[in-house]
Design a protein around this motif. Sequence first.
Motif, PDB file in Angstrom:
ATOM      1  N   LEU A 171     -13.706   1.982 -37.007  1.00  0.00           N
ATOM      2  CA  LEU A 171     -12.387   1.577 -36.547  1.00  0.00           C
ATOM      3  C   LEU A 171     -11.471   1.055 -37.649  1.00  0.00           C
ATOM      4  O   LEU A 171     -10.449   0.429 -37.353  1.00  0.00           O
ATOM      5  CB  LEU A 171     -12.524   0.507 -35.449  1.00  0.00           C
ATOM      6  CG  LEU A 171     -13.275   0.941 -34.191  1.00  0.00           C
ATOM      7  CD1 LEU A 171     -13.354  -0.206 -33.193  1.00  0.00           C
ATOM      8  CD2 LEU A 171     -12.609   2.160 -33.545  1.00  0.00           C
ATOM      9  N   TYR A 206     -21.600  -2.026 -31.096  1.00  0.00           N
ATOM     10  CA  TYR A 206     -20.244  -1.502 -31.278  1.00  0.00           C
ATOM     11  C   TYR A 206     -19.458  -2.454 -32.185  1.00  0.00           C
ATOM     12  O   TYR A 206     -19.648  -3.675 -32.139  1.00  0.00           O
ATOM     13  CB  TYR A 206     -19.562  -1.392 -29.911  1.00  0.00           C
ATOM     14  CG  TYR A 206     -18.275  -0.604 -29.928  1.00  0.00           C
ATOM     15  CD1 TYR A 206     -18.288   0.777 -29.765  1.00  0.00           C
ATOM     16  CD2 TYR A 206     -17.050  -1.241 -30.088  1.00  0.00           C
ATOM     17  CE1 TYR A 206     -17.099   1.501 -29.761  1.00  0.00           C
ATOM     18  CE2 TYR A 206     -15.859  -0.522 -30.097  1.00  0.00           C
ATOM     19  CZ  TYR A 206     -15.890   0.855 -29.942  1.00  0.00           C
ATOM     20  OH  TYR A 206     -14.718   1.575 -29.949  1.00  0.00           O
ATOM     21  N   ALA A 257      -6.702   0.661 -33.797  1.00  0.00           N
ATOM     22  CA  ALA A 257      -7.841   0.331 -32.939  1.00  0.00           C
ATOM     23  C   ALA A 257      -7.470  -0.735 -31.917  1.00  0.00           C
ATOM     24  O   ALA A 257      -7.884  -0.668 -30.752  1.00  0.00           O
ATOM     25  CB  ALA A 257      -9.024  -0.138 -33.790  1.00  0.00           C
ATOM     26  N   LEU A 272      -9.447   0.085 -28.516  1.00  0.00           N
ATOM     27  CA  LEU A 272     -10.733   0.606 -28.970  1.00  0.00           C
ATOM     28  C   LEU A 272     -11.750  -0.488 -29.263  1.00  0.00           C
ATOM     29  O   LEU A 272     -12.867  -0.197 -29.690  1.00  0.00           O
ATOM     30  CB  LEU A 272     -10.539   1.473 -30.224  1.00  0.00           C
ATOM     31  CG  LEU A 272      -9.724   2.756 -30.027  1.00  0.00           C
ATOM     32  CD1 LEU A 272      -9.584   3.507 -31.341  1.00  0.00           C
ATOM     33  CD2 LEU A 272     -10.369   3.655 -28.974  1.00  0.00           C
ATOM     34  N   ASN A 277     -12.581  -2.783 -26.853  1.00  0.00           N
ATOM     35  CA  ASN A 277     -13.046  -3.317 -25.562  1.00  0.00           C
ATOM     36  C   ASN A 277     -14.563  -3.361 -25.452  1.00  0.00           C
ATOM     37  O   ASN A 277     -15.111  -4.115 -24.644  1.00  0.00           O
ATOM     38  CB  ASN A 277     -12.467  -2.497 -24.413  1.00  0.00           C
ATOM     39  CG  ASN A 277     -10.971  -2.718 -24.246  1.00  0.00           C
ATOM     40  OD1 ASN A 277     -10.409  -3.636 -24.843  1.00  0.00           O
ATOM     41  ND2 ASN A 277     -10.317  -1.882 -23.465  1.00  0.00           N
ATOM     42  N   SER A 278     -15.247  -2.516 -26.234  1.00  0.00           N
ATOM     43  CA  SER A 278     -16.713  -2.465 -26.154  1.00  0.00           C
ATOM     44  C   SER A 278     -17.393  -3.285 -27.247  1.00  0.00           C
ATOM     45  O   SER A 278     -18.608  -3.156 -27.462  1.00  0.00           O
ATOM     46  CB  SER A 278     -17.191  -1.004 -26.239  1.00  0.00           C
ATOM     47  OG  SER A 278     -16.671  -0.234 -25.175  1.00  0.00           O
ATOM     48  N   SER A 279     -16.631  -4.129 -27.925  1.00  0.00           N
ATOM     49  CA  SER A 279     -17.182  -4.927 -29.026  1.00  0.00           C
ATOM     50  C   SER A 279     -18.437  -5.688 -28.614  1.00  0.00           C
ATOM     51  O   SER A 279     -18.516  -6.228 -27.502  1.00  0.00           O
ATOM     52  CB  SER A 279     -16.130  -5.928 -29.522  1.00  0.00           C
ATOM     53  OG  SER A 279     -15.070  -5.252 -30.150  1.00  0.00           O
ATOM     54  N   LYS A 289     -14.213   6.981 -23.137  1.00  0.00           N
ATOM     55  CA  LYS A 289     -13.628   5.823 -23.806  1.00  0.00           C
ATOM     56  C   LYS A 289     -14.092   5.754 -25.267  1.00  0.00           C
ATOM     57  O   LYS A 289     -15.143   6.278 -25.631  1.00  0.00           O
ATOM     58  CB  LYS A 289     -14.038   4.529 -23.089  1.00  0.00           C
ATOM     59  CG  LYS A 289     -13.730   4.505 -21.586  1.00  0.00           C
ATOM     60  CD  LYS A 289     -12.243   4.616 -21.291  1.00  0.00           C
ATOM     61  CE  LYS A 289     -11.966   4.545 -19.803  1.00  0.00           C
ATOM     62  NZ  LYS A 289     -10.535   4.733 -19.478  1.00  0.00           N
ATOM     63  N   ASN A 290     -13.264   5.090 -26.082  1.00  0.00           N
ATOM     64  CA  ASN A 290     -13.592   4.728 -27.472  1.00  0.00           C
ATOM     65  C   ASN A 290     -13.489   5.877 -28.465  1.00  0.00           C
ATOM     66  O   ASN A 290     -13.944   5.737 -29.605  1.00  0.00           O
ATOM     67  CB  ASN A 290     -15.007   4.121 -27.588  1.00  0.00           C
ATOM     68  CG  ASN A 290     -15.202   2.913 -26.725  1.00  0.00           C
ATOM     69  OD1 ASN A 290     -14.241   2.232 -26.373  1.00  0.00           O
ATOM     70  ND2 ASN A 290     -16.455   2.635 -26.364  1.00  0.00           N
ATOM     71  N   ARG A 334     -12.080   8.208 -31.317  1.00  0.00           N
ATOM     72  CA  ARG A 334     -11.114   8.240 -32.412  1.00  0.00           C
ATOM     73  C   ARG A 334     -11.543   9.333 -33.380  1.00  0.00           C
ATOM     74  O   ARG A 334     -12.616   9.263 -33.978  1.00  0.00           O
ATOM     75  CB  ARG A 334     -11.044   6.896 -33.143  1.00  0.00           C
ATOM     76  CG  ARG A 334      -9.985   6.866 -34.242  1.00  0.00           C
ATOM     77  CD  ARG A 334      -9.870   5.495 -34.874  1.00  0.00           C
ATOM     78  NE  ARG A 334      -8.720   5.423 -35.761  1.00  0.00           N
ATOM     79  CZ  ARG A 334      -8.327   4.327 -36.393  1.00  0.00           C
ATOM     80  NH1 ARG A 334      -8.997   3.189 -36.216  1.00  0.00           N
ATOM     81  NH2 ARG A 334      -7.264   4.335 -37.192  1.00  0.00           N
ATOM     82  N   TYR A 384     -20.627   5.791 -30.279  1.00  0.00           N
ATOM     83  CA  TYR A 384     -19.624   4.804 -29.896  1.00  0.00           C
ATOM     84  C   TYR A 384     -18.927   5.142 -28.568  1.00  0.00           C
ATOM     85  O   TYR A 384     -18.228   4.304 -28.008  1.00  0.00           O
ATOM     86  CB  TYR A 384     -18.559   4.689 -30.979  1.00  0.00           C
ATOM     87  CG  TYR A 384     -19.088   4.296 -32.329  1.00  0.00           C
ATOM     88  CD1 TYR A 384     -19.636   3.037 -32.541  1.00  0.00           C
ATOM     89  CD2 TYR A 384     -19.036   5.181 -33.414  1.00  0.00           C
ATOM     90  CE1 TYR A 384     -20.125   2.672 -33.794  1.00  0.00           C
ATOM     91  CE2 TYR A 384     -19.509   4.822 -34.663  1.00  0.00           C
ATOM     92  CZ  TYR A 384     -20.054   3.567 -34.849  1.00  0.00           C
ATOM     93  OH  TYR A 384     -20.530   3.208 -36.084  1.00  0.00           O
ATOM     94  N   LYS A 392     -18.190   6.039 -24.635  1.00  0.00           N
ATOM     95  CA  LYS A 392     -18.666   5.515 -23.358  1.00  0.00           C
ATOM     96  C   LYS A 392     -18.007   6.306 -22.238  1.00  0.00           C
ATOM     97  O   LYS A 392     -16.864   6.757 -22.371  1.00  0.00           O
ATOM     98  CB  LYS A 392     -18.313   4.028 -23.245  1.00  0.00           C
ATOM     99  CG  LYS A 392     -18.754   3.366 -21.955  1.00  0.00           C
ATOM    100  CD  LYS A 392     -18.196   1.946 -21.838  1.00  0.00           C
ATOM    101  CE  LYS A 392     -18.945   0.971 -22.701  1.00  0.00           C
ATOM    102  NZ  LYS A 392     -18.532  -0.442 -22.453  1.00  0.00           N
TER     103      LYS A 392
END
Length: 578
Positions: free
Chosen positions: A74, A250, A258, A263, A265-267, A559-560, A562, A573, A575
């Motif tokens: 990211l 993640y 990001a 991008l 949100n899944s940290s 999701k996620n 890039r 990465y 989802k």
Amino acid sequence: MRKTTIVLAVLVAGFAFLTVWTWKKLNFSPISETSLRLSLDNVVESLDPAKAYSDDSLLVSAQVLEPLYQYHYLKRPYEIQPLVADGLPQILNKGKLLQIKIKKGIFYHPHAAFSKPRELEAKDFVIQFKRMALDDLKSPGRGLFNGLIEGFEGYNKLVGGDWTRIESTPLAGIEVKDKYTLVINLTKTEPNMIYYLALNFLSPVPWELVQHSKNNLDHVLIGTGPYHFKGYNGQYFDLERFRGYREDFYPTSGDRYANVQNLLNSSKEKIPFIDNVRFFITTAENDTWQKFFNHEIDLLTVPKTFIPRLYDTNGELNPEIKKNGVELKHFPILANRWLAFNMKDPLVGKNEFLRRAIAYSINYEDYIQVISQNTNLRANSILVPGIAGYLPAKDFRFKHDPALAKEYLKMAGFTEKNMPTIVYSTRGNQGINILEADFIKSQLEKVGLKVEVQVLPFSDFLRKGRAGELMFFTDNWLFDYPDAENILQLLVSTNFPGVNKSAYNNPEIDDLYQRLKETMNPDQKDKIVHQMEEIIFQDLPWIPMMYESSFVLQYPEIKNFRKSSIIRNYVKYLKIEK
């Protein structure tokens, strides 16, 4: 007895209610397998990390294999971070010695070659370095280490080209200090060595696997990554989440993009998220397009010939796309596209005036419109925006000037009566390749040249190009690492036969390239790059055409995502949230 039964029933009902309430209250999702479907444009000829170099083969391999380092998913500019290495290299001996610790407790995917669970060890990287040095494998990455790692260039001769001897025959520049420590001895400092250590070429390969496969890993894919290879049936590759994958998470930080695109949100969540991945091989662009809108593919890099279908006449997103509820994203990528000549060819390679005539025959604005619907930028350099040394204000060296092109044809010794035939070879047999060929042919014929188009599948294009069997062709480059050296290597004489498809040979370029590799000072590096570019424009093995970008269609439950031409191990990465 009856009372006991009633009490038991009440307890069971209460427990069931409590379970459902807790599930909903904590917003748990039902436990179900998730699957991601992606597409490949070309047949994958080899999965061997020493040999795989096409974008498709690297995309599949990157989900399974793990080199020492990777790029932060990211962050831009790109940032190197440890993958299976336990930290960045310890640099000693004025930059000529690298000592790298390997993380403990990382295991390979199960395979018949292993009698028990096999842990990753430093010696597995030594085996891969040795494999790359063998002549028989013809590794495209070999040129990176010739003359850089002690003993690498002469290693094939040392073992007599016999792979069975590599386990017992030391390679002077690569050794292990202990089970988890790799030591690399360089003959000179190399500023980009950290980038090399993030390449697929240097994914570890255990000796047991080499023995079991007799050193033929074209159809073998065993690594330590988040997905293990289940097989290939001629139509698709299947990968499955590796249940023994170590704890990994993640990213918790990123750049402005990001943050704006949510991008992060899944940290801190454990990766990978998706259970199964299927890569379909769909060489026909129409099939790929249909598969996406039939929801048989979840992410689609839009073929260039389909870009006009993205928007209506008012510039709004096409209703067909809107009604399917898909999202459209546009990504810049580190990719350049150019026309190339075979400098050993007796016609185009030996006649500079003919090459210049061709360079002034092309209407570059029309080319951008035809190939990308004006979504790409015309190239003014061999470098691309985002690479150190690129000059955005640099003038376009060539322009569309048919009259000047005809003058150069006369200087080349050609008239209407003896006009030569140029053979243009396509970089694949998809719609965009045919469209491009037709455009180039029409441009050259307008100044009097005769053009024969040779349509090649991508695999044949690579084979013939690397063998020096093409005359005139389009080529492109997705940067493997963010440095000018990565693309300039394609014009170094020692890389022919191989990635130097133009068979270009200029001792001054070779010397400057070596200086570039050894220079640590950024300003000096830029100066060398600019000097090399001027020589290349004068000799003209290449005509820069455009900088590429990508349109991607994706379903909203993905999701996620890039896109990056450098980061290929991105599936871990992603989802799926429906």
